[in-house]
Design an enzyme around this catalytic site. Sequence first.
Site, PDB file in Angstrom:
ATOM      1  N   SER A   1      49.826  42.908  35.481  1.00  0.00           N
ATOM      2  CA  SER A   1      49.471  43.625  36.707  1.00  0.00           C
ATOM      3  C   SER A   1      49.455  45.146  36.545  1.00  0.00           C
ATOM      4  CB  SER A   1      50.419  43.227  37.842  1.00  0.00           C
ATOM      5  OG  SER A   1      51.746  43.410  37.454  1.00  0.00           O
TER       6      SER A   1
ATOM      7  N   THR B   1      52.269  46.404  40.972  1.00  0.00           N
ATOM      8  CA  THR B   1      52.245  47.833  40.686  1.00  0.00           C
ATOM      9  C   THR B   1      53.626  48.375  40.360  1.00  0.00           C
ATOM     10  OG1 THR B   1      50.454  48.077  42.250  1.00  0.00           O
ATOM     11  CG2 THR B   1      51.744  50.054  41.803  1.00  0.00           C
TER      12      THR B   1
ATOM     13  N   THR C   1      48.682  50.664  38.174  1.00  0.00           N
ATOM     14  CA  THR C   1      48.420  49.235  38.398  1.00  0.00           C
ATOM     15  C   THR C   1      47.047  48.840  37.862  1.00  0.00           C
ATOM     16  OG1 THR C   1      48.416  47.550  40.144  1.00  0.00           O
ATOM     17  CG2 THR C   1      47.303  49.596  40.646  1.00  0.00           C
TER      18      THR C   1
ATOM     19  N   ARG D   1      36.481  47.798  43.430  1.00  0.00           N
ATOM     20  CA  ARG D   1      37.530  47.908  44.462  1.00  0.00           C
ATOM     21  C   ARG D   1      38.640  48.845  43.986  1.00  0.00           C
ATOM     22  NH1 ARG D   1      43.346  46.842  44.691  1.00  0.00           N
ATOM     23  NH2 ARG D   1      43.855  46.327  46.841  1.00  0.00           N
TER      24      ARG D   1
ATOM     25  N   THR E   1      53.827  49.070  46.941  1.00  0.00           N
ATOM     26  CA  THR E   1      53.268  47.985  46.159  1.00  0.00           C
ATOM     27  C   THR E   1      52.826  46.895  47.123  1.00  0.00           C
ATOM     28  OG1 THR E   1      53.721  46.378  44.398  1.00  0.00           O
ATOM     29  CG2 THR E   1      55.568  46.961  45.817  1.00  0.00           C
ATOM     30  N   GLY E   2      51.918  46.047  46.677  1.00  0.00           N
ATOM     31  CA  GLY E   2      51.420  44.987  47.553  1.00  0.00           C
ATOM     32  C   GLY E   2      49.959  45.204  47.891  1.00  0.00           C
TER      33      GLY E   2
HETATM   34  N1  ASP Z   1      48.986  47.925  45.469  1.00  0.00           N
HETATM   35  C1  ASP Z   1      48.161  47.356  44.435  1.00  0.00           C
HETATM   36  C2  ASP Z   1      46.725  47.327  44.887  1.00  0.00           C
HETATM   37  O1  ASP Z   1      46.467  47.041  46.038  1.00  0.00           O
HETATM   38  C3  ASP Z   1      48.548  46.011  43.972  1.00  0.00           C
HETATM   39  C4  ASP Z   1      49.965  45.592  44.088  1.00  0.00           C
HETATM   40  O2  ASP Z   1      50.876  46.395  44.082  1.00  0.00           O
HETATM   41  O3  ASP Z   1      50.213  44.392  44.202  1.00  0.00           O
HETATM   42  O4  ASP Z   1      45.876  47.512  44.059  1.00  0.00           O
END
Ligand code: ASP
Length: 335
Positions: free
Chosen positions: A82, A194, A212, A222, A245-246
Amino acid sequence: MLNRRKFITLTAASAYLTTLADKVLAQTTEPLKSTLPVVISTWDFGVAANQAAWGVLKNGGRALDAVEAGARIPEADMKNHSVGRAGYPDRDGHVTLDACIMDEQGNCGSVAAMENIAHPISVARMVMEKTPHVMLAGDGATQFAVEHGFTKETLLTPESEKAWKEWLKTAKYAPVINSENKDYKLGNKYNHDTIGMLALDSKGNISGACTTSGMAWKLHGRVGDSPIIGAGLYVDNEVGGATSTGVGEEVIRNVGSFLVVELMRQGHSPQQACEEAVKRIIKKKPETAKQIQVGFLAINKKGEYGAFAIQEGFSYAVCNAEKQDTLIKGESFYK
Ligand code: ASP
């Protein structure tokens, strides 16, 4: 300030007082606090990243150097799908990386949707230091990196390619809560997402980094929250720093990290600020929020830190002179 022990004695006396005491204690509980220097970062893999950052901080080094050194660890990790090298690709099989960095003077740099360069955090720093811009994207970012001595390489590994081909069988894009981390257990390695990292150095200066490969199987082109200053990362050296994160779309919608820092400026502890930002996301899109993960991590100038996520399963790592491998289970809105 209210004294916890006094309250415990009082609460033994009556149920009414217990309720009252709980309410008051919820507002007055001391935030988690560290001595300086300190570095904190998202997820289990933050432990190893923190240790690299600690190598800089323990010798009186600058927070900016610490977060760059730390972020490079998961970027180089072939088992981490990731972040950086070996990140999972987009829908079309391209590994595209996002990263940003911000220092104590408000300088910042970022790269978005960059291909073929394994250390986007260092390219982001170079954008910050060597150009009049904040953000470079796509081919332009790769070109800039190559011009500044970075080596082009294939980031898609056989393992990631296999996972992508498996996904292509259904080709259904649905962000998974905690991503690969379905069997989350505190202490798991390489489990998610991330890395967002915040360091407070011995001079009391704050810097942050965020890097990330974004959401796996995303549309080509994207860009998530992670390279966007204010969304994936924000530092204000008068107040503190925050990172996220997320699912980046929800963080961008709410300018998440900037929001957390502004809430700290208004007097919230890092923990309270992260909670408030998560609740803002949930309030805006309650049905979406049930299905996704977003987590915030924050630190203030005093070395107080905190974190909060929508869903269970978020973890963060803390490293200071007392202990270099602390891993904390983040609190969450849904249990
Ligand atoms: N925040 C990151 C994104 O949307 C991914 C993640 O942290 O899960 O690209």
